[in-house]
Enzyme design. Sequence first.
Site, PDB file in Angstrom:
ATOM      1  N   LYS A 154      10.239  -8.834  -0.145  1.00 42.50           N
ATOM      2  CA  LYS A 154       9.264  -8.243   0.783  1.00 42.50           C
ATOM      3  C   LYS A 154       9.620  -8.487   2.243  1.00 42.50           C
ATOM      4  CE  LYS A 154       5.628  -7.362  -2.387  1.00 42.50           C
ATOM      5  NZ  LYS A 154       4.254  -7.185  -2.750  1.00 42.50           N
TER       6      LYS A 154
ATOM      7  N   LYS B  11      11.587  -2.047 -10.206  1.00 48.30           N
ATOM      8  CA  LYS B  11      10.238  -2.126 -10.756  1.00 48.30           C
ATOM      9  C   LYS B  11       9.378  -0.997 -10.149  1.00 48.30           C
ATOM     10  CE  LYS B  11       7.013  -5.070  -8.834  1.00 48.30           C
ATOM     11  NZ  LYS B  11       5.578  -4.814  -8.954  1.00 48.30           N
TER      12      LYS B  11
ATOM     13  N   LYS C  42       3.790  -0.028  -5.857  1.00 51.87           N
ATOM     14  CA  LYS C  42       2.834   0.761  -5.076  1.00 51.87           C
ATOM     15  C   LYS C  42       3.456   1.327  -3.821  1.00 51.87           C
ATOM     16  CE  LYS C  42      -1.135  -2.098  -6.224  1.00 51.87           C
ATOM     17  NZ  LYS C  42      -1.605  -3.428  -5.849  1.00 51.87           N
TER      18      LYS C  42
END
Length: 355
Positions: free
Chosen positions: A142, A224, A227
């Site tokens: 992230k 993966k 969102k």
Amino acid sequence: MPTKSNTLDPAKTSGKTQAATQAQKAEPATTKPRVFSGIQPTNNPHIGNYLGAMRHWAAEQDQYASIFCIVNLHAITLPQDPAELRQNTLSLAAMLLAVGIDPQRAPLFIQSHVSAHAELAWLLNCVSSLGWLNKMHQFKTKAGDDRESATAGLYDYPVLMAADIILYDADLVPVGDDQRQHIELTRNIVERFNERFGETFVLPNPLIRAEGARIMALDDPTRKMSKSEPNGAIFLTDPPSVIKKKIARATTDSERTIEFNPNRPAILNLASIYSLLAQQDHARVEEHFAGKGYKEFKAELTDLLVATLEPIQARYNELMGDAAQLDGLLRAGADRVRPQAEATLARAQTAMGIR
Ligand code: ATP
Ligand code: LTN
């Protein structure tokens, strides 16, 4: 004594300290294993969230004493527009209810409504090593390349997650595979705290399913489903036309057969989604599609997704029509869990000599 078991057998994971038992006075006594899990109010949830976590939370409300949390303090570790965050929080609550979470059986609340989460996180920060946090994969992903610009909040994210779990004496934490390392960190924190200050916290176990715990992106089966990557995800709010388009575009390979073969990750992912939604085992799915090609498979997968999501979306739309009711329900959830959270926090403060 808090549970020290490594087993996933719920019968062996329900031990509690005397202090922990006292802390639960606010809720009726239960012998069921305690479950806690959280989900971030960022964007809409997708079928990865649903298959890896949400549907299990709803299905197992009677088996476990469950508490579910919308983790908005985790969401703000990355920049959020305040109005959007407020809206996403309400909409996520509606979606959790729409998939079947019953707030009577399983309290549902917003993390920032119970201040003990942030307070316990501070105490846990003071027993967590930088070395542990430096190993966290999610931070590396992230934060991206520009790590110097990442916030301290993003770095500390897993310690706040540990606080969430610890506050409710959770035995089991049902999550997708990406959260495995964070739960391992939580276990390290519990063990270190208990060693230093005496048995205070319950040692939690991850509850990660063999199937569905890692649904991959439709446009790239090496990543993966997430969102933040809308093209590779089917959101629970997607209308049939969007689902159809996304499945039509989903990556396949140069073969034609439908099989559960790890060497064919794109088809494995799509076939797994089909198998989980249809509740059919691999052999049955392979048999069903024997002699058929990708076109028929994709058409059936689209129909199955639409049929699964239609009743969920109908309920979701109904719930979104009454924001005041949703808000009241979330506040009532926080009122219900707060006494237990505050009791655990008090136990930790006493153990550390600050209360
Ligand atoms: P995302 O990467 O989609 O933003 P997230 O992992 O950051 O999601 P949440 O939305 O809070 O954060 O995740 C809620 C639950 O869904 C967690 O238990 C997480 O492990 C699970 N989950 C997330 N993505 C997947 C996936 N692709 N497959 C299975 N489970 C998933
Ligand atoms: N980190 C999780 C969300 C989360 C969580 C938790 C999950 C925050 N606190 C406590 C389980 C238990 C995520 O990104 N999916």
